[in-house]
Design an enzyme around this catalytic site. Structure first.
Site, PDB file in Angstrom:
ATOM      1  N   LYS A  45       1.316  15.049   3.247  1.00 44.66           N
ATOM      2  CA  LYS A  45       0.810  14.099   4.249  1.00 44.66           C
ATOM      3  C   LYS A  45       1.634  12.814   4.230  1.00 44.66           C
ATOM      4  O   LYS A  45       2.085  12.329   5.268  1.00 44.66           O
ATOM      5  CB  LYS A  45      -0.658  13.771   3.955  1.00 44.66           C
ATOM      6  CG  LYS A  45      -1.178  12.580   4.750  1.00 44.66           C
ATOM      7  CD  LYS A  45      -2.589  12.187   4.358  1.00 44.66           C
ATOM      8  CE  LYS A  45      -2.675  11.173   3.248  1.00 44.66           C
ATOM      9  NZ  LYS A  45      -2.530   9.780   3.628  1.00 44.66           N
ATOM     10  N   ASN A  46       1.812  12.244   3.044  1.00 41.41           N
ATOM     11  CA  ASN A  46       2.448  10.930   2.965  1.00 41.41           C
ATOM     12  C   ASN A  46       3.891  10.952   3.437  1.00 41.41           C
ATOM     13  O   ASN A  46       4.421   9.940   3.881  1.00 41.41           O
ATOM     14  CB  ASN A  46       2.370  10.376   1.535  1.00 41.41           C
ATOM     15  CG  ASN A  46       0.962   9.894   1.219  1.00 41.41           C
ATOM     16  OD1 ASN A  46       0.112   9.848   2.103  1.00 41.41           O
ATOM     17  ND2 ASN A  46       0.715   9.551  -0.037  1.00 41.41           N
ATOM     18  N   ARG A  97      -3.170   3.107   7.803  1.00 37.09           N
ATOM     19  CA  ARG A  97      -2.177   2.107   7.468  1.00 37.09           C
ATOM     20  C   ARG A  97      -0.739   2.556   7.770  1.00 37.09           C
ATOM     21  O   ARG A  97       0.111   1.751   8.157  1.00 37.09           O
ATOM     22  CB  ARG A  97      -2.345   1.811   5.978  1.00 37.09           C
ATOM     23  CG  ARG A  97      -1.464   0.787   5.435  1.00 37.09           C
ATOM     24  CD  ARG A  97      -1.802   0.589   3.970  1.00 37.09           C
ATOM     25  NE  ARG A  97      -0.700  -0.040   3.287  1.00 37.09           N
ATOM     26  CZ  ARG A  97      -0.520  -1.340   3.255  1.00 37.09           C
ATOM     27  NH1 ARG A  97      -1.356  -2.153   3.846  1.00 37.09           N
ATOM     28  NH2 ARG A  97       0.519  -1.850   2.628  1.00 37.09           N
ATOM     29  N   ARG A 138      -8.824  13.717   6.509  1.00 37.68           N
ATOM     30  CA  ARG A 138      -7.637  12.881   6.722  1.00 37.68           C
ATOM     31  C   ARG A 138      -6.448  13.431   5.947  1.00 37.68           C
ATOM     32  O   ARG A 138      -5.308  13.272   6.378  1.00 37.68           O
ATOM     33  CB  ARG A 138      -7.912  11.449   6.240  1.00 37.68           C
ATOM     34  CG  ARG A 138      -8.841  10.669   7.132  1.00 37.68           C
ATOM     35  CD  ARG A 138      -8.875   9.229   6.692  1.00 37.68           C
ATOM     36  NE  ARG A 138      -7.525   8.756   6.440  1.00 37.68           N
ATOM     37  CZ  ARG A 138      -7.199   7.781   5.597  1.00 37.68           C
ATOM     38  NH1 ARG A 138      -8.136   7.152   4.934  1.00 37.68           N
ATOM     39  NH2 ARG A 138      -5.951   7.422   5.423  1.00 37.68           N
ATOM     40  N   ASP A 153      -2.794   8.500  -6.739  1.00 34.87           N
ATOM     41  CA  ASP A 153      -3.511   9.395  -5.827  1.00 34.87           C
ATOM     42  C   ASP A 153      -4.133  10.599  -6.534  1.00 34.87           C
ATOM     43  O   ASP A 153      -4.828  11.401  -5.898  1.00 34.87           O
ATOM     44  CB  ASP A 153      -2.572   9.885  -4.708  1.00 34.87           C
ATOM     45  CG  ASP A 153      -2.280   8.791  -3.698  1.00 34.87           C
ATOM     46  OD1 ASP A 153      -2.935   7.737  -3.736  1.00 34.87           O
ATOM     47  OD2 ASP A 153      -1.369   8.989  -2.866  1.00 34.87           O
ATOM     48  N   ILE A 158      -2.151   0.348  -9.805  1.00 36.92           N
ATOM     49  CA  ILE A 158      -1.521   0.224  -8.478  1.00 36.92           C
ATOM     50  C   ILE A 158      -2.463  -0.445  -7.473  1.00 36.92           C
ATOM     51  O   ILE A 158      -2.060  -1.337  -6.728  1.00 36.92           O
ATOM     52  CB  ILE A 158      -1.094   1.609  -7.929  1.00 36.92           C
ATOM     53  CG1 ILE A 158      -0.271   2.383  -8.966  1.00 36.92           C
ATOM     54  CG2 ILE A 158      -0.343   1.477  -6.607  1.00 36.92           C
ATOM     55  CD1 ILE A 158       1.106   1.830  -9.248  1.00 36.92           C
ATOM     56  N   CYS A 160      -8.678  -2.173   3.640  1.00 36.48           N
ATOM     57  CA  CYS A 160      -8.811  -0.767   3.277  1.00 36.48           C
ATOM     58  C   CYS A 160      -9.709  -0.721   2.065  1.00 36.48           C
ATOM     59  O   CYS A 160      -9.712  -1.647   1.256  1.00 36.48           O
ATOM     60  CB  CYS A 160      -7.419  -0.230   2.978  1.00 36.48           C
ATOM     61  SG  CYS A 160      -7.403   1.236   2.003  1.00 36.48           S
ATOM     62  N   ARG A 183      -4.104  -4.441   0.108  1.00 38.26           N
ATOM     63  CA  ARG A 183      -2.926  -3.769   0.679  1.00 38.26           C
ATOM     64  C   ARG A 183      -2.222  -4.585   1.762  1.00 38.26           C
ATOM     65  O   ARG A 183      -2.197  -4.193   2.938  1.00 38.26           O
ATOM     66  CB  ARG A 183      -3.299  -2.397   1.198  1.00 38.26           C
ATOM     67  CG  ARG A 183      -3.852  -1.505   0.116  1.00 38.26           C
ATOM     68  CD  ARG A 183      -4.163  -0.147   0.630  1.00 38.26           C
ATOM     69  NE  ARG A 183      -3.071   0.787   0.457  1.00 38.26           N
ATOM     70  CZ  ARG A 183      -3.120   2.059   0.863  1.00 38.26           C
ATOM     71  NH1 ARG A 183      -4.161   2.517   1.460  1.00 38.26           N
ATOM     72  NH2 ARG A 183      -2.101   2.847   0.672  1.00 38.26           N
ATOM     73  N   PRO A 184      -1.628  -5.704   1.390  1.00 37.74           N
ATOM     74  CA  PRO A 184      -0.896  -6.482   2.392  1.00 37.74           C
ATOM     75  C   PRO A 184       0.404  -5.791   2.830  1.00 37.74           C
ATOM     76  O   PRO A 184       0.784  -4.768   2.251  1.00 37.74           O
ATOM     77  CB  PRO A 184      -0.577  -7.788   1.649  1.00 37.74           C
ATOM     78  CG  PRO A 184      -0.657  -7.463   0.199  1.00 37.74           C
ATOM     79  CD  PRO A 184      -1.584  -6.296   0.050  1.00 37.74           C
ATOM     80  N   VAL A 185       1.077  -6.381   3.845  1.00 29.99           N
ATOM     81  CA  VAL A 185       2.341  -5.796   4.318  1.00 29.99           C
ATOM     82  C   VAL A 185       3.489  -6.789   4.158  1.00 29.99           C
ATOM     83  O   VAL A 185       4.509  -6.680   4.822  1.00 29.99           O
ATOM     84  CB  VAL A 185       2.251  -5.333   5.797  1.00 29.99           C
ATOM     85  CG1 VAL A 185       1.417  -4.081   5.916  1.00 29.99           C
ATOM     86  CG2 VAL A 185       1.721  -6.439   6.691  1.00 29.99           C
ATOM     87  N   ASP A 186       3.316  -7.767   3.263  1.00 27.13           N
ATOM     88  CA  ASP A 186       4.349  -8.792   3.094  1.00 27.13           C
ATOM     89  C   ASP A 186       5.717  -8.199   2.739  1.00 27.13           C
ATOM     90  O   ASP A 186       6.752  -8.670   3.221  1.00 27.13           O
ATOM     91  CB  ASP A 186       3.906  -9.825   2.029  1.00 27.13           C
ATOM     92  CG  ASP A 186       3.483  -9.173   0.717  1.00 27.13           C
ATOM     93  OD1 ASP A 186       2.924  -8.059   0.761  1.00 27.13           O
ATOM     94  OD2 ASP A 186       3.716  -9.764  -0.352  1.00 27.13           O
ATOM     95  N   LEU A 187       5.732  -7.131   1.938  1.00 29.32           N
ATOM     96  CA  LEU A 187       7.025  -6.569   1.521  1.00 29.32           C
ATOM     97  C   LEU A 187       7.704  -5.831   2.686  1.00 29.32           C
ATOM     98  O   LEU A 187       8.921  -5.848   2.815  1.00 29.32           O
ATOM     99  CB  LEU A 187       6.843  -5.624   0.326  1.00 29.32           C
ATOM    100  CG  LEU A 187       6.153  -6.255  -0.885  1.00 29.32           C
ATOM    101  CD1 LEU A 187       5.998  -5.259  -2.018  1.00 29.32           C
ATOM    102  CD2 LEU A 187       6.948  -7.471  -1.365  1.00 29.32           C
TER     103      LEU A 187
END
Ligand code: UD1
Length: 423
Positions: A22-23, A93, A400, A308, A330, A117, A122-126
């Protein structure tokens, strides 16, 4: 809402075919935005998450068809729209990964922030740091990111990630594949899904070295072509069924699984007393009747123990002999399965990012509630090993990320069925 009902106690004997990851599939689907030629993905898992992303890509102008089972053809002959609305991004996401490819190909895009979430902030700064390094101008307002490339397009650059984020590494790779010149990603994530994306982008025409190590070099191209690419086997699905066999007992071959993608898990399972070995067409997992030993684990980026698979491993440890300490490094809020496992009789104490699992001799079936994707499947594992009936509610989380879960398990002798809403 559907429920899954399990009568515990059956051993798992037989074969389970492992689906495409999936990922990986989600990032490969985003790669279709980089070329005006068709991208065909084989061993494509059919999941709610890939359908969500498909809806977003269709809105952006990508033609999608399922040519054959497990095969998806995505064709972005032209991009009709560069706007990804909240309603289509918030569900998942990974949808945020369309931002980089859109900016790389069209020069601009407006994409909703993915939002919170259940398992952490879970930010998206990177992700944004990487796109800025490639020359994108970024503005954030009203929950949306607006990004613009310089007039000549994105330009290769050095991107130094403070944390080896999987999503940010993939996002940087997608954008850099269409940027001018060389991009070097330092402290890159090393997961097998990164290597899979690199293989696909390379087949499309980019030159990529070092995927699977901490330094990835990408020579971007002005144009990329369409290809047919086979999605890597899902190492988390592999881990899940391996842990199910270990918990319920049995002897099962996981067809198509790659032994090298789960070394940290295998070593913990060996230590616990489970047999794991490579066979011609996958990985064989076996456990006889004797009780397993407790093992401590700590989640880490690949090649460490995968976050996971942490919930599923906790389900196994619930029945082991002795105490196991499970540390999650994580995500900050990833023990929501612990109180649900306790409903089946597990003895678990959580302090911050550490859980102490005191193994019990038996679990007893009970109604439980799925809280997120991996947490839900840990409840299924516990239910397979428990005495009596377990009912897992809110199974949309499972849909999902797990393809034909009940069919794959019942094919090996598990007594598991899905009851539709109201039944
Ligand atoms: C991906 C996987 C997810 C897996 C995770 C770690 C997909 C669709 N999901 O998620 O199943 O659990 O890798 O193996 O591939 N972070 C930041 N800023 C950022 C990005 C991340 O602070 O810009 C933090 C996150 O909040 C988290 C940590 O970094 O605490 C790991 O995130 P990351 O490696 O990016 O995971 P995802 O790509 O979100």
């Amino acid at each position: 809402m559907d429920r899954i009902v399990i009568q515990g106690g059956a051993r798992l004997e037989g074969r389970i075919d492992i689906s495409g990851a999936k990922n990986s599939a989600l990032k490969l689907m985003a790669a279709a935005l980089l070329t005006d030629e068709p991208l065909v993905l084989t061993r494509m898992p059919r999941l709610a998450d890939s359908r969500f992303l498909g809806h977003l890509l269709e809105k952006l102008g990508v033609e999608i068809c399922e040519a054959e089972p497990a095969q998806l053809r995505l064709h972005a002959a032209s991009i009709g729209d560069t706007y990804a609305p909240y309603d289509l991004v918030r569900k998942m996401r990974a949808s945020f990964n369309v931002l980089g490819p859109l900016v790389a190909r069209e020069g601009h895009a407006r994409v909703s922030l993915p939002g919170g979430c259940a398992i952490g902030a879970r930010p998206v700064d990177l992700h944004l740091k990487a796109l800025k390094a490639l020359g994108a101008e970024i503005e954030i307002a009203e929950g949306y990111v607006t990004a613009k490339a310089p007039s000549g397009g994105l330009v290769g650059a050095e991107i130094d990630l403070p944390f080896a984020s999987v999503g940010a590494t993939e996002h940087a790779m997608l954008a850099a594949a269409l940027a001018r010149g060389e991009t070097v990603i330092e402290n890159a994530a090393r997961e097998p899904e990164i290597v899979d994306l690199a293989d696909c982008l390379t087949a499309m025409g980019a030159t990529i070295e070092g995927a699977g190590t901490s330094t990835i070099r990408i020579q971007g191209q002005a144009r990329l072509s369409g290809v047919t690419h086979k999605v890597v086997a899902d190492r988390i699905e592999t881990a899940t069924y391996a842990l199910a066999v270990a918990a319920a007992g049995g002897d099962t071959v996981l067809e198509g699984a790659v032994l090298a993608h789960n070394k940290a898990l295998w070593s913990s399972m060996h230590e616990a007393g489970v047999t794991v070995e490579a066979v011609d067409d996958g990985v064989r997992v076996a456990r006889n009747g004797s009780r397993l030993d407790s093992v401590d684990i700590e989640t880490q980026p690949f090649p460490g123990f995968p976050t996971d698979a942490q919930a599923q491993f906790m389900a196994l440890m619930a029945l082991a002999n002795g105490s196991s300490v499970i540390r999650e490094t994580i995500f900050e809020n990833r023990f929501m399965h612990a109180p649900e496992l306790a409903r089946l009789g597990a003895d678990i104490t959580v302090h911050g990012n550490e859980a102490v699992v005191r193994g019990v001799e038996r679990l007893r079936g009970a109604p439980v509630m799925a809280t997120d994707l991996r947490a839900s499947v840990s409840l299924v594992i516990a239910g397979l090993a428990a005495e009596g009936e377990t009912v897992v509610n809110r199974v949309y989380h499972l849909d999902r990320g797990f393809e034909r879960l009940e069919a794959k398990l019942s094919g090996c002798g598990a007594r598991i069925e899905r009851l539709p809403d109201g039944a």
